[in-house]
Design an enzyme around this catalytic site. Structure first.
Site, PDB file in Angstrom:
ATOM      1  CB  SER B 146     -23.140  26.007 -38.771  1.00 33.00           C
ATOM      2  OG  SER B 146     -22.199  26.816 -39.464  1.00 33.00           O
ATOM      3  CE1 TYR B 159     -26.360  29.801 -37.601  1.00 34.61           C
ATOM      4  CE2 TYR B 159     -24.018  29.650 -38.044  1.00 34.61           C
ATOM      5  CZ  TYR B 159     -25.318  29.298 -38.346  1.00 34.61           C
ATOM      6  OH  TYR B 159     -25.563  28.455 -39.405  1.00 34.61           O
TER       7      TYR B 159
END
Lengths: 276, 275
Positions: B146, B159
């Protein structure tokens, strides 16, 4: 800057050897009260004894940082005894250099437990305490292998990249609530990490590279940067920084450098069983 | 010369987390480009339903039930696919979960779920596919990370931790296996309009079909890293300057705090906890 550590309570995991030990020594020199933490009580006691000449500001803590309950207890006990915790160095860790296809899932588990979960446990225990104090500084040890990807170190780099990500994310999240976070990214420092396997086996035939940076100088530089609240601390501050930035923006010279590194390491591994 | 559009023609591609979001869009775009697609997901009913929607693209879609957090299941899914299809050309380790909340609200159980899915899921996939690809002397493994992991995004620390690990892992392997003709690509999507936002789709988000096209174009070019949308690439360069980086995060801070304080977001968090 020297005064930044005077009278401060600092805990260092993996404190009995390598960079951890050098940090304990330098912290003592700068006036901190040091809690040297390590897994093996005899080794920690022995290492602390060597530093006793620096005064009575050194304490020892036995903790296996891969065990959450032990980390929680070690940090809480330290705070109870010392009254607070100003600095936590989550420094314990293990190296790991091998082709991916030779690594077992057991080795993956060991390196994630040792290099990532230990940091999570430390942060998890220390953040609530530091929030309550309204101040504190957590320094997590990663590596330059957390900033750019050295081929044949995928296990190590995965864990070290994760520590950079974790620490940077928290650095911004807590910046306005008095908490500081730094990621320590050592490159070539003269420590026993070069002689150890992921499972802890020591290979005396493996050498610390001749050009490795002296660990006491590294500790001094690290504390200077910690005092400045620097986010990512690369030691020594040499070409590694350029490689990091070049990799991040996909500089062609750095691409070539990393590809050559892969080829050289593959050849060295085929010949001598290690990479340097 | 192979053109970008036929890089996937007749190729065997497996996509984990293939029944929704970017994974689903990848399956669709792979089918359009002529690949034989193994759509993999945890929930057999959801996978079957998603695959049915793509059946119009021809009979080149297959389904696989696999929980990526379970090593034995991943091993079996990949070996079965390679046995059935004769080979495995592309593996998309795409399954993942997201997180956005203040760090103090996260438990060690949240950490475990995040690491098991986003990091171990990828390790399990690479570990199972690499021997197959080394045997066939070629292949391409695509891991989804990401943009959040490219500049230490606050309030997403769990995350970001796992996605950073995926970047480090994948890039090491890119250099390591390039000489063996096994390509590794790490995909760093910025905001894509997917269910990961649970209805709170941010402004400027890329439609998921566009995301899939960008990703496959990057893969066809054998890019080491695919970052999008383009604006993110620019931000990424600027973020190398610590002054810019600190400023950017500071500006976000107020907005993020307001979002967390909103009753809407609190409801979303409560729902997520119940899942």
């Amino acid at each position: 800057m020297i005064d930044a550590f005077k009278g401060k309570i600092a805990m260092v995991t993996g404190g009995n050897s390598g960079i951890g030990y050098a940090l304990c020594e330098e912290l003592l020199k700068r006036g901190a009260i040091v809690y040297m933490a390590g897994r093996n009580p005899a080794k920690v006691a022995e290492a602390a004894k060597k530093l006793a000449a620096q005064g009575d500001r050194i304490h020892t803590v036995t903790v296996d940082v891969t065990k959450q309950a032990e980390v929680q207890k070690a940090i809480e006990d330290t705070v109870t005894q010392a009254g607070r915790l100003d600095l936590l160095f989550n420094n314990a860790g293990v190296g790991g250099t091998k082709p991916f296809e030779q690594a077992t899932l057991e080795e993956w588990k060991t390196i994630i437990d040792t290099n990532l979960w230990t940091v999570i446990y430390g942060v998890h225990a220390a953040v609530p305490i530091m929030l309550k104090q309204g101040s504190g500084h957590i320094v997590n040890t990663s590596s330059i292998a957390g900033l750019f990807p050295p081929p044949f170190q995928s296990l190590y780099a995965a864990t070290k990249f994760s520590v950079v990500g974790l620490t940077e994310s928290l650095r911004y999240e807590y910046a306005e609530r008095g908490l500081h976070f730094s990621t320590l990214c050592p490159s070539n420092i003269a420590t026993p990490i070069f002689t150890k396997e992921i499972n802890g086996t020591v290979h005396n035939e493996l050498k610390i590279p001749d050009d490795a940076y002296p660990v006491d100088k590294a500790a001094s530089l690290i504390l200077d940067r910690v005092a400045e609240h620097k986010g990512i601390i690369v030691v020594p501050e040499d070409g590694a920084i350029e490689i990091w930035h070049g990799y991040a923006v996909g500089h062609p010279e750095i691409e070539k450098f990393l590809l050559n590194m892969a080829r050289d390491r593959a050849a060295a591994y085929a010949k001598g069983g290690n990479y340097y | 010369m192979t053109t970008m559009t036929d890089a996937f023609k007749g190729k065997i591609a497996m996509v984990t987390g293939g029944n929704s979001g970017i994974g689903y869009a990848l399956c669709e775009e792979l089918l359009k480009r002529g690949a034989i697609v193994y759509m993999a997901g945890r929930n057999p009913a959801k996978v079957a339903e998603a695959a049915k929607k793509l059946a119009a693209q021809g009979d080149r879609i297959h389904t696989v039930t696999v929980d990526v957090t379970k090593q034995a299941e991943v091993q079996k899914a990949i070996e079965d696919t390679a046995a059935q299809a004769g080979r495995l050309d592309f593996l998309f380790n795409n399954a993942g979960i997201s997180q956005k909340n203040p760090y103090e609200q996260s438990t060690l159980a949240d950490w475990k779920e995040m690491i098991d899915t986003n990091l171990w899921g990828v390790i399990h996939g690479v570990n199972a596919a690499l021997p197959v690809m080394r045997r066939q002397k070629g292949g391409h493994i695509i891991n989804t990370a990401s943009v959040a992991a490219l500049f230490g995004t606050p309030y997403q620390s769990l995350y970001v931790t796992t996605k950073s690990a995926v970047i480090g892992l994948t890039d090491c392997l890119y250099y390591e296996y390039l000489p063996e003709n096994i390509i590794f690509t790490v995909v760093c999507p910025g905001d894509v309009a997917t269910p990961i936002f649970r209805g709170r789709i941010p402004e400027g988000a890329v439609p998921v079909e566009t995301a899939a096209r960008i990703i496959l174009d990057g893969i066809a070019k054998r890019d080491r890293m695919v970052v999008f949308p383009d604006a993110m690439v620019e931000v990424l360069e600027k973020c190398k300057d610590p002054v810019f980086r600190d400023l950017a995060h500071k500006n976000d801070e107020q907005e993020t705090r307001e979002m967390f304080a909103s009753p809407d977001y609190q409801r979303f968090l409560a729902e997520q906890k119940r899942r």
